[in-house]
Design an enzyme around this catalytic site. Structure first.
Site, PDB file in Angstrom:
ATOM      1  N   TYR A  66      41.444  43.451  35.334  1.00 10.40           N
ATOM      2  CA  TYR A  66      42.159  42.823  36.455  1.00 10.40           C
ATOM      3  C   TYR A  66      41.626  43.380  37.757  1.00 10.40           C
ATOM      4  O   TYR A  66      41.549  44.596  37.926  1.00 10.40           O
ATOM      5  CB  TYR A  66      43.670  43.076  36.349  1.00 10.40           C
ATOM      6  CG  TYR A  66      44.391  41.773  36.125  1.00 10.40           C
ATOM      7  CD1 TYR A  66      44.424  40.818  37.140  1.00 10.40           C
ATOM      8  CD2 TYR A  66      44.979  41.460  34.912  1.00 10.40           C
ATOM      9  CE1 TYR A  66      45.041  39.588  36.939  1.00 10.40           C
ATOM     10  CE2 TYR A  66      45.592  40.239  34.703  1.00 10.40           C
ATOM     11  CZ  TYR A  66      45.618  39.306  35.722  1.00 10.40           C
ATOM     12  OH  TYR A  66      46.208  38.089  35.523  1.00 10.40           O
ATOM     13  N   GLU A  68      42.385  41.807  41.189  1.00 12.34           N
ATOM     14  CA  GLU A  68      42.875  41.030  42.335  1.00 12.34           C
ATOM     15  C   GLU A  68      42.480  41.722  43.625  1.00 12.34           C
ATOM     16  O   GLU A  68      42.602  42.944  43.747  1.00 12.34           O
ATOM     17  CB  GLU A  68      44.402  40.892  42.264  1.00 12.34           C
ATOM     18  CG  GLU A  68      44.841  39.833  41.276  1.00 12.34           C
ATOM     19  CD  GLU A  68      46.356  39.677  41.207  1.00 12.34           C
ATOM     20  OE1 GLU A  68      47.072  40.369  41.948  1.00 12.34           O
ATOM     21  OE2 GLU A  68      46.805  38.856  40.389  1.00 12.34           O
ATOM     22  N   ASP A 212      29.314  19.882  49.897  1.00 16.22           N
ATOM     23  CA  ASP A 212      29.600  20.265  48.508  1.00 16.22           C
ATOM     24  C   ASP A 212      28.329  19.940  47.729  1.00 16.22           C
ATOM     25  O   ASP A 212      28.096  18.795  47.361  1.00 16.22           O
ATOM     26  CB  ASP A 212      30.805  19.456  48.016  1.00 16.22           C
ATOM     27  CG  ASP A 212      31.083  19.657  46.524  1.00 16.22           C
ATOM     28  OD1 ASP A 212      30.297  20.362  45.856  1.00 16.22           O
ATOM     29  OD2 ASP A 212      32.081  19.103  46.032  1.00 16.22           O
ATOM     30  N   THR A 238      29.093  24.314  42.598  1.00 18.26           N
ATOM     31  CA  THR A 238      29.340  24.817  41.257  1.00 18.26           C
ATOM     32  C   THR A 238      28.105  25.611  40.864  1.00 18.26           C
ATOM     33  O   THR A 238      27.039  25.471  41.466  1.00 18.26           O
ATOM     34  CB  THR A 238      29.537  23.671  40.239  1.00 18.26           C
ATOM     35  OG1 THR A 238      28.411  22.797  40.322  1.00 18.26           O
ATOM     36  CG2 THR A 238      30.811  22.900  40.496  1.00 18.26           C
ATOM     37  N   LYS A 241      25.610  23.489  37.169  1.00 12.07           N
ATOM     38  CA  LYS A 241      24.863  22.227  37.109  1.00 12.07           C
ATOM     39  C   LYS A 241      23.368  22.548  37.265  1.00 12.07           C
ATOM     40  O   LYS A 241      22.845  23.295  36.440  1.00 12.07           O
ATOM     41  CB  LYS A 241      25.432  21.260  38.130  1.00 12.07           C
ATOM     42  CG  LYS A 241      26.900  20.932  37.792  1.00 12.07           C
ATOM     43  CD  LYS A 241      27.590  19.997  38.743  1.00 12.07           C
ATOM     44  CE  LYS A 241      29.048  19.828  38.364  1.00 12.07           C
ATOM     45  NZ  LYS A 241      29.800  19.017  39.338  1.00 12.07           N
ATOM     46  N   ARG A 247      29.889  28.206  33.944  1.00 11.97           N
ATOM     47  CA  ARG A 247      30.809  27.188  34.467  1.00 11.97           C
ATOM     48  C   ARG A 247      31.692  27.827  35.529  1.00 11.97           C
ATOM     49  O   ARG A 247      32.647  28.538  35.222  1.00 11.97           O
ATOM     50  CB  ARG A 247      31.656  26.670  33.299  1.00 11.97           C
ATOM     51  CG  ARG A 247      32.634  25.574  33.574  1.00 11.97           C
ATOM     52  CD  ARG A 247      32.995  24.869  32.293  1.00 11.97           C
ATOM     53  NE  ARG A 247      31.801  24.240  31.755  1.00 11.97           N
ATOM     54  CZ  ARG A 247      31.298  23.084  32.214  1.00 11.97           C
ATOM     55  NH1 ARG A 247      31.909  22.400  33.141  1.00 11.97           N
ATOM     56  NH2 ARG A 247      30.181  22.601  31.707  1.00 11.97           N
TER      57      ARG A 247
END
Ligand SMILES: *Cc1c(COP(=O)(O)O)cnc(C)c1O
Length: 426
Positions: A66, A68, A212, A238, A241, A247
């Site tokens: 974790y 954060e 984008d 992303t 691609k 991903r």
């Protein structure tokens, strides 16, 4: 041989050894899926095959942590090593794209766009993006998406004459509507984007200028397509691609937007970042900075141009008459079938694509007139222009015989045999 090829071939076999013994159900499905990927022709332009390095980072202990917050400012202890991983990903992305600031925490493309809007717009604000039916993404203001519900997203399309962007029309619309955010970058547009023209329109209307580049990220990182990152306010992409990573997604921006965007990602929208995926992104950015990857990106476009030519020679119409990028939209109605019919017939032959609307489509999005195809996966498998002749002929043969089960089965046999020449995971 490039490291991602031989690593993938040599090592994938041992990758799932534990599962093989202890969870044969999931192991079996994963093997089945690998076989499907290797035996077929993958034309979905938003997909790719990742290297062994990316797979190893994804399957690493970084998934246990974790973290954060951001490097140096975490809400949990024990993050000294995780900080090194995240900082490496950030530094590599900055260098790769020439960006001032990078946030590597968004979990995928849609959450990355959501974070940008959350940071820079208030609900009800006006933004301007491309229509879904002409190449935009759902998150660019489609009415069923949060973007269309939360913001006053107006939409531009392509020109009826040549099916390409008409920058004058977009400039007029922007001038009239004065959007707070001007968005470009698309999911089904086969032509080059003139980012400088978008920048100029945004400057003239006082809009924040956002791109984008999810689809063309790998092409922009290598200069095969113009890279907007150095002079746009915000760029999202992303990483799975054409960039050929895990991903996921990243947000790049000018320093003056950095604080707002970081706050929107966390604590605005997300909790703990997926540090194993961030490690895998760092691996992919290192790969993308190599000369081999630059050749790869250039080859994607060469292959796409060749495939486009073969399909046109075989009597199919391509939206805008061709492609400058990794993808093309094929109008299949000349063969007496619909996009859905084409997708199904191709799948029967182990050729994978998706049905897609074409500009000014007279059919419904559920059964549109076209299919969208591209070359990133085939190029990763090592295919060159000469192989595109064969791929194009498989596609045309299949579409010509869409209703002949026996013929489709024969084509499938030829496709499976053809694919054996281009192994990737063993
Ligand atoms: C793929 C894509 C996205 C969404 O990415 P996900 O990871 O599927 O959420 C956003 N914008 C564009 C232009 C895309 O092509």
């Amino acid at each position: 041989m490039p490291f991602w090829d031989w690593r993938g071939l040599a090592l994938y076999e041992q990758h799932l050894n534990y599962l093989k013994e202890h969870d044969p159900d999931i192991f079996g499905y994963l093997e089945e899926e690998k076989k499907r990927q290797m035996d077929g022709i993958e034309l979905i332009p938003s997909e790719n095959l990742v290297s062994q390095g990316v797979l190893e980072a994804l399957g690493s202990v970084a998934t246990n942590k974790y973290s954060e917050g951001y490097p140096g400012k975490r809400y949990y202890g024990g993050n000294e090593v995780i900080d090194k991983i995240e900082n490496t990903a950030i530094e590599r992305a900055k260098k790769l794209f020439g960006a001032e600031h990078v946030n590597v925490q968004p979990n995928s493309g849609s959450p990355a766009n959501m974070a940008v809007y959350w940071a820079l717009l208030s609900p009800g604000d006006t933004a301007l993006g491309m229509k879904l039916t002409e190449g935009g993404h759902l998150t660019h203001g489609h009415p069923v998406n949060f973007s269309g519900k939360l913001y006053n997203f107006l939409q531009y399309g392509v020109d009826k004459e040549n099916e390409m962007l008409n920058y004058e029309t977009i400039a007029q619309l922007a001038d009239k509507e004065k959007p707070k955010l001007l968005l470009c970058g698309f999911t089904a547009y086969p032509r080059k984007i003139d980012f400088k023209k978008f920048r100029k329109i945004a400057d003239e209307t006082g809009a924040v200028c956002m791109a984008d580049i999810s689809h063309i990220g790998g092409l922009c990182a290598t200069g095969v397509h113009e890279n907007p990152s150095p002079y746009f306010d915000v760029v999202t992409t992303t990483t799975h691609k054409t960039l050929r990573g895990p991903r996921s997604a990243i947000i790049m921006c000018k320093k003056n937007f950095a604080e707002k965007i970081d706050k929107a990602v966390f604590p605005g929208l997300q909790g703990g970042p997926h540090e194993h995926v961030i490690a895998a992104k760092a691996v992919a950015f290192k790969e993308a900075a190599t000369p081999e990857f630059k050749n790869y990106a250039a080859q994607i476009v060469k292959n796409a141009k060749k495939l486009a030519q073969v399909l046109m020679d075989n009597g199919l119409r391509l939206v805008s008459g061709g492609t400058d990028t990794h993808l093309m939209l094929v109008d299949v109605t000349a063969f007496g079938i619909s996009g859905k019919g084409a997708e199904t017939a191709l799948e029967e032959c182990h050729i994978y694509c998706n049905k897609n609307t074409i500009p000014f489509d007279t059919k419904s999005p559920w059964d549109p007139s076209g299919i969208r195809i591209g070359t990133p996966v085939l190029t990763t498998r090592g295919m060159k222009e000469k192989d595109m002749q064969e791929v194009g002929d498989f596609i045309s043969d299949c579409l010509h015989n869409a209703n002949d089960k026996e013929k489709l089965k024969q084509i499938r046999g030829r496709v499976n045999k053809f694919c054996l020449q281009f192994p990737f995971y063993k």
